[in-house]
Write a protein that holds these residues in place. Structure first.
Motif, mmCIF file in Angstrom:
data_model
loop_
_atom_site.group_PDB
_atom_site.id
_atom_site.type_symbol
_atom_site.label_atom_id
_atom_site.label_comp_id
_atom_site.label_asym_id
_atom_site.label_seq_id
_atom_site.Cartn_x
_atom_site.Cartn_y
_atom_site.Cartn_z
ATOM 1 N N GLN A 24 -3.982 2.224 6.714
ATOM 2 C CA GLN A 24 -2.718 2.335 7.439
ATOM 3 C C GLN A 24 -2.644 1.308 8.566
ATOM 4 O O GLN A 24 -1.602 0.673 8.766
ATOM 5 C CB GLN A 24 -2.553 3.742 8.030
ATOM 6 C CG GLN A 24 -2.227 4.796 7.004
ATOM 7 C CD GLN A 24 -2.054 6.151 7.669
ATOM 8 O OE1 GLN A 24 -3.024 6.732 8.156
ATOM 9 N NE2 GLN A 24 -0.831 6.640 7.696
ATOM 10 N N LEU A 25 -3.733 1.147 9.301
ATOM 11 C CA LEU A 25 -3.743 0.186 10.393
ATOM 12 C C LEU A 25 -3.627 -1.246 9.866
ATOM 13 O O LEU A 25 -2.941 -2.076 10.473
ATOM 14 C CB LEU A 25 -4.999 0.352 11.250
ATOM 15 C CG LEU A 25 -5.064 1.631 12.079
ATOM 16 C CD1 LEU A 25 -6.449 1.792 12.699
ATOM 17 C CD2 LEU A 25 -3.990 1.639 13.153
ATOM 18 N N ASP A 26 -4.277 -1.539 8.759
ATOM 19 C CA ASP A 26 -4.222 -2.878 8.174
ATOM 20 C C ASP A 26 -2.812 -3.255 7.725
ATOM 21 O O ASP A 26 -2.417 -4.411 7.822
ATOM 22 C CB ASP A 26 -5.183 -3.005 6.988
ATOM 23 C CG ASP A 26 -6.615 -3.231 7.421
ATOM 24 O OD1 ASP A 26 -6.851 -3.522 8.621
ATOM 25 O OD2 ASP A 26 -7.513 -3.119 6.559
ATOM 26 N N ARG A 27 -2.074 -2.271 7.199
ATOM 27 C CA ARG A 27 -0.711 -2.553 6.736
ATOM 28 C C ARG A 27 0.197 -2.939 7.896
ATOM 29 O O ARG A 27 1.153 -3.678 7.717
ATOM 30 C CB ARG A 27 -0.134 -1.364 5.982
ATOM 31 C CG ARG A 27 -0.676 -1.239 4.564
ATOM 32 C CD ARG A 27 0.123 -0.247 3.738
ATOM 33 N NE ARG A 27 0.233 1.073 4.350
ATOM 34 C CZ ARG A 27 -0.664 2.047 4.228
ATOM 35 N NH1 ARG A 27 -1.769 1.852 3.528
ATOM 36 N NH2 ARG A 27 -0.464 3.218 4.803
ATOM 37 N N GLY A 28 -0.097 -2.402 9.073
ATOM 38 C CA GLY A 28 0.680 -2.754 10.251
ATOM 39 C C GLY A 28 2.075 -2.174 10.291
ATOM 40 O O GLY A 28 2.911 -2.626 11.073
ATOM 41 N N ASP A 29 2.359 -1.188 9.462
ATOM 42 C CA ASP A 29 3.698 -0.602 9.427
ATOM 43 C C ASP A 29 3.785 0.708 10.198
ATOM 44 O O ASP A 29 4.705 1.492 10.011
ATOM 45 C CB ASP A 29 4.156 -0.411 7.985
ATOM 46 C CG ASP A 29 3.237 0.493 7.177
ATOM 47 O OD1 ASP A 29 2.206 0.935 7.712
ATOM 48 O OD2 ASP A 29 3.547 0.750 6.001
ATOM 49 N N VAL A 30 2.849 0.923 11.103
ATOM 50 C CA VAL A 30 2.795 2.156 11.887
ATOM 51 C C VAL A 30 3.231 1.824 13.317
ATOM 52 O O VAL A 30 2.786 0.821 13.885
ATOM 53 C CB VAL A 30 1.352 2.729 11.890
ATOM 54 C CG1 VAL A 30 1.268 4.004 12.677
ATOM 55 C CG2 VAL A 30 0.867 2.942 10.468
ATOM 56 N N PRO A 31 4.102 2.637 13.906
ATOM 57 C CA PRO A 31 4.515 2.401 15.299
ATOM 58 C C PRO A 31 3.308 2.382 16.243
ATOM 59 O O PRO A 31 2.253 2.964 15.951
ATOM 60 C CB PRO A 31 5.429 3.587 15.617
ATOM 61 C CG PRO A 31 5.855 4.125 14.292
ATOM 62 C CD PRO A 31 4.754 3.820 13.333
#
Length: 80
Positions: A24-31
């Protein structure tokens, strides 16, 4: 993310969740705020994995061998 407390997770459970967190962190799509919470959770999961690996290493180190090198049992690990 699971609701199970990190300190109750097996090594495999903690590692699987850590992989999800990193993904999830790698995708960078998290606020940003969610990223911070994920990072904190990841740090807890990493620490849990390290503890479980250390416990396993200590158990392996305590395995006793006979003179032919075959396992004969284990010496109790103090503090576990």
């Amino acid at each position: 993310m699971t609701d199970k407390p990190v300190n109750e997770m097996s090594f495999e459970e903690a590692m699987a969740e850590l992989e999800r967190v990193v993904g999830q962190l790698d995708r960078g799509d998290v606020p940003l705020e969610a990223s911070i919470k994920l990072y904190e959770r990841g740090a807890e999961l990493k620490a849990r994995c390290e503890v479980k690996l250390k416990e396993a290493e200590e158990k392996v180190a305590k395995i006793t061998l006979d003179r032919d090198g075959n396992p004969t049992g284990a010496t109790p690990v103090e503090g576990l």
